[in-house]
Design a protein around this motif. Structure first.
Motif, PDB file in Angstrom:
ATOM      1  N   HIS A 148     -18.858  76.092 -59.797  1.00 16.04           N
ATOM      2  CA  HIS A 148     -18.684  75.524 -61.067  1.00 16.04           C
ATOM      3  C   HIS A 148     -17.240  75.245 -61.178  1.00 16.04           C
ATOM      4  O   HIS A 148     -16.647  74.653 -62.220  1.00 16.04           O
ATOM      5  CB  HIS A 148     -18.922  76.630 -62.222  1.00 16.04           C
ATOM      6  CG  HIS A 148     -17.817  77.520 -61.913  1.00 16.04           C
ATOM      7  ND1 HIS A 148     -18.303  78.651 -61.252  1.00 16.04           N
ATOM      8  CD2 HIS A 148     -16.771  78.036 -62.607  1.00 16.04           C
ATOM      9  CE1 HIS A 148     -17.302  79.679 -61.225  1.00 16.04           C
ATOM     10  NE2 HIS A 148     -16.385  79.304 -62.148  1.00 16.04           N
ATOM     11  N   CYS A 149     -16.443  75.087 -60.119  1.00 13.83           N
ATOM     12  CA  CYS A 149     -15.156  74.816 -60.107  1.00 13.83           C
ATOM     13  C   CYS A 149     -14.789  73.452 -60.630  1.00 13.83           C
ATOM     14  O   CYS A 149     -15.509  72.150 -60.585  1.00 13.83           O
ATOM     15  CB  CYS A 149     -14.451  74.806 -58.761  1.00 13.83           C
ATOM     16  SG  CYS A 149     -14.409  76.231 -57.951  1.00 13.83           S
ATOM     17  N   ASP A 150     -13.856  72.971 -61.392  1.00 13.25           N
ATOM     18  CA  ASP A 150     -13.537  71.687 -62.196  1.00 13.25           C
ATOM     19  C   ASP A 150     -13.322  70.967 -61.185  1.00 13.25           C
ATOM     20  O   ASP A 150     -13.915  69.577 -61.439  1.00 13.25           O
ATOM     21  CB  ASP A 150     -12.158  71.858 -62.870  1.00 13.25           C
ATOM     22  CG  ASP A 150     -12.105  72.799 -63.965  1.00 13.25           C
ATOM     23  OD1 ASP A 150     -13.440  73.043 -64.479  1.00 13.25           O
ATOM     24  OD2 ASP A 150     -11.331  73.197 -64.441  1.00 13.25           O
ATOM     25  N   HIS A 151     -13.054  70.670 -59.935  1.00 13.17           N
ATOM     26  CA  HIS A 151     -13.066  69.648 -59.149  1.00 13.17           C
ATOM     27  C   HIS A 151     -14.368  69.265 -58.602  1.00 13.17           C
ATOM     28  O   HIS A 151     -14.829  68.055 -58.283  1.00 13.17           O
ATOM     29  CB  HIS A 151     -12.176  69.735 -58.058  1.00 13.17           C
ATOM     30  CG  HIS A 151     -12.334  70.925 -56.883  1.00 13.17           C
ATOM     31  ND1 HIS A 151     -12.064  72.178 -57.105  1.00 13.17           N
ATOM     32  CD2 HIS A 151     -13.167  70.871 -55.870  1.00 13.17           C
ATOM     33  CE1 HIS A 151     -12.499  72.954 -56.217  1.00 13.17           C
ATOM     34  NE2 HIS A 151     -13.348  72.293 -55.435  1.00 13.17           N
ATOM     35  N   VAL A 153     -17.156  69.641 -60.559  1.00 14.48           N
ATOM     36  CA  VAL A 153     -17.839  69.273 -61.673  1.00 14.48           C
ATOM     37  C   VAL A 153     -17.447  67.800 -62.129  1.00 14.48           C
ATOM     38  O   VAL A 153     -18.326  66.810 -62.330  1.00 14.48           O
ATOM     39  CB  VAL A 153     -17.313  69.968 -63.085  1.00 14.48           C
ATOM     40  CG1 VAL A 153     -18.036  69.274 -64.512  1.00 14.48           C
ATOM     41  CG2 VAL A 153     -18.366  71.375 -63.014  1.00 14.48           C
ATOM     42  N   LYS A 154     -16.161  67.338 -61.699  1.00 13.31           N
ATOM     43  CA  LYS A 154     -15.597  66.111 -61.738  1.00 13.31           C
ATOM     44  C   LYS A 154     -16.126  65.041 -60.823  1.00 13.31           C
ATOM     45  O   LYS A 154     -16.573  63.936 -61.182  1.00 13.31           O
ATOM     46  CB  LYS A 154     -14.078  66.146 -61.743  1.00 13.31           C
ATOM     47  CG  LYS A 154     -13.420  66.700 -62.648  1.00 13.31           C
ATOM     48  CD  LYS A 154     -11.695  66.903 -62.591  1.00 13.31           C
ATOM     49  CE  LYS A 154     -11.100  67.545 -63.792  1.00 13.31           C
ATOM     50  NZ  LYS A 154      -9.552  67.427 -63.650  1.00 13.31           N
ATOM     51  N   ASN A 333     -15.671  77.287 -71.563  1.00 14.75           N
ATOM     52  CA  ASN A 333     -16.532  75.972 -70.915  1.00 14.75           C
ATOM     53  C   ASN A 333     -17.497  76.659 -69.874  1.00 14.75           C
ATOM     54  O   ASN A 333     -18.597  75.676 -69.453  1.00 14.75           O
ATOM     55  CB  ASN A 333     -15.762  74.997 -70.318  1.00 14.75           C
ATOM     56  CG  ASN A 333     -15.024  75.425 -69.189  1.00 14.75           C
ATOM     57  OD1 ASN A 333     -15.227  76.536 -68.669  1.00 14.75           O
ATOM     58  ND2 ASN A 333     -14.218  74.488 -68.446  1.00 14.75           N
ATOM     59  N   SER A 334     -17.693  77.647 -69.531  1.00 19.02           N
ATOM     60  CA  SER A 334     -18.448  78.511 -68.725  1.00 19.02           C
ATOM     61  C   SER A 334     -19.808  78.571 -69.160  1.00 19.02           C
ATOM     62  O   SER A 334     -20.998  78.545 -68.648  1.00 19.02           O
ATOM     63  CB  SER A 334     -17.975  79.675 -67.749  1.00 19.02           C
ATOM     64  OG  SER A 334     -17.812  80.555 -69.026  1.00 19.02           O
ATOM     65  N   LYS A 337     -21.706  75.301 -69.068  1.00 18.99           N
ATOM     66  CA  LYS A 337     -22.174  75.190 -67.910  1.00 18.99           C
ATOM     67  C   LYS A 337     -23.514  75.759 -67.684  1.00 18.99           C
ATOM     68  O   LYS A 337     -24.348  75.476 -66.522  1.00 18.99           O
ATOM     69  CB  LYS A 337     -21.138  75.393 -66.604  1.00 18.99           C
ATOM     70  CG  LYS A 337     -19.644  74.691 -66.494  1.00 18.99           C
ATOM     71  CD  LYS A 337     -18.727  75.304 -65.814  1.00 18.99           C
ATOM     72  CE  LYS A 337     -17.654  74.340 -65.901  1.00 18.99           C
ATOM     73  NZ  LYS A 337     -16.382  74.646 -65.021  1.00 18.99           N
TER      74      LYS A 337
END
Length: 433
Positions: A148-151, A153-154, A333-334, A337
């Motif tokens: 689920h790390c932001d990079h 997801v982006k 935000n988790s 997700k």
């Protein structure tokens, strides 16, 4: 920062004749998308059902270190994707693995050394190259799983936008469903819960779950019954990345014990609300980690079918996570997700049943096969909880050794962080010779 002249390597795949300064290397597989592996897969006889597969991608921390390989006249330890190198010293290895949804195989197919985080364009290029190679090898790519790390997801959002779709990515003609790893989400939820009380709504009733109830109950149990024999003090420490311990803690067993002693011992009756959260999270994991074996007592652990209870539960679970909050009303935000993950499983269900299959196991869509390999790599390198000794050189050596060892895929680290995945490497030593 350690510097060296930028070095370009022609081509976007990795093979024995195309590895820059390692072209005469004793290492068979070098950074990049591995052409030899996909060539070997093409020659492999694989039943059509077992060709349905999932692309897993995850990262493992490396100890930044440069090693000179005299036979190759080559320095290993810089950022290296297989098609380019630069002066940045790598502190992470990104590994890509394919695993069958129905078969008992997994296969590493690519890796890169990089300075965290990996450039988004590079990550997307890897995904597209692997999808192309997988299609040419006759595999049917159904989903992509990452943390689920932001990079991550982006990168997924970028691919979804490029594909002009809300739920599937167009990868060389395959409509691939991106999915956030349920185990990673459970760990981040556990760590949030450990630091904060969690407010949630279940059956229309607002409830408050408190981590202190778990600590207190464990103390009571250790002094009396030892009913929670698997739970140790390490299970209840603030930060944890051990999925096995996380699952044992956020379990129906622990929840049942809380209900049994709440209000009858020094544990307050309010602990039953904490038990309700544990019962809920236990069902969440069951629904996203089931096998093809039926379980009449816990049907969510069984296969996903048109009539199985999974979709009904996911609909209910979405609402729980949508209303779950941290102190002060922060939703975090988790939790969103989790909703995204349930939505992805619904799309996967529609896709697989639409292909004519009447059931499939949710457990095929998690990162445990990669994590088990990472645990073994770290142990082989001599890493401990206090010191990471896995360098680029050691990673390369152990990675190649694993691909050539008949039993390496089934071997386990002494202290694994995940449950056994029960998978073997698709390719054997003979396939790669």
């Amino acid at each position: 920062m350690v510097t060296m002249h930028d070095t370009s390597v022609s081509g976007a795949t990795s093979d024995s004749s195309n590895a820059g300064g390692l072209k005469n290397s004793r290492h068979f597989i070098t950074p990049g998308v591995s052409k030899p592996i996909f060539e070997a897969i093409k020659k492999k006889s694989i039943p059509a059902r077992e060709r349905l597969c999932v692309l897993l991608l995850d990262e493992i921390d490396l100890a930044p270190h440069l090693d000179y390989l005299p036979k190759e006249d080559y320095i290993i330890g810089f950022e290296d994707t297989g098609w380019s190198r630069n002066q940045l010293v790598a502190d992470t290895a990104l590994v890509f693995m394919l695993r069958s949804i129905y078969g008992n195989w997994k296969q590493p197919v690519a890796f890169a050394f990089h300075d965290y985080p990996l450039n988004q364009k590079t990550q997307i290029r890897f995904i597209k190259e692997i999808a192309k190679e997988a299609k040419q090898a006759g595999l049917n790519l159904i989903a992509l799983v990452c943390t689920h790390c932001d990079h991550n997801v982006k990168a997924i959002d970028c691919l979804l936008e490029e594909s002009k779709s809300a739920h599937t990515i167009d990868l060389d003609g395959h409509q691939v469903v991106p999915l956030l790893d349920p185990g990673s989400l459970l760990l981040v939820t556990r760590n949030l819960f450990c630091e904060n009380n969690l407010q949630f709504v279940k059956d229309g009733i607002s409830k408050l779950a408190q981590w202190q109830h778990l600590v207190q109950a464990h103390k009571i149990d250790s002094e009396r019954s030892n009913y929670l024999a698997k739970i140790t003090k390490s299970h209840l420490l603030p930060e944890s990345m051990n999925l096995t311990k996380c699952v044992q803690t956020l379990s129906g067993t622990f929840a049942g014990f809380l209900n049994t002693i709440a209000g009858k011992t020094s544990l307050p009756v309010e602990a039953t609300q904490t038990a309700d959260l544990l019962f809920f999270l236990d069902k969440v994991l069951d629904s996203l980690n089931g096998t093809m074996e039926q379980d009449i007592h816990k049907p969510l652990r069984g296969p996903i079918t048109e009539l199985s209870p999974h979709s009904k539960f996911w609909s209910e679970a979405r609402e729980v996570f949508k209303q779950m909050t941290l102190p002060g009303g922060d939703r975090g935000n988790s939790f969103a997700k989790w909703v995204r993950t349930f939505d992805a499983f619904e799309v996967i269900k529609e896709k697989i049943l639409g292909l004519g299959y009447d059931s499939f196991p949710a457990r095929s869509f998690n990162l445990e096969p990669l994590q088990n390999c990472f645990d073994l790599l770290s142990e082989q390198a001599g890493s401990t909880g206090c010191e990471n000794r896995l360098t680029c050189k050691k990673f390369s050596v152990f990675y190649n050794l694993a691909l050539r060892s008949k039993d390496m895929a089934s071997r386990r680290a002494t202290e694994p962080k995940c449950e056994p995945d029960g998978l073997n490497f698709l390719l054997t030593v003979e396939d790669l010779s």
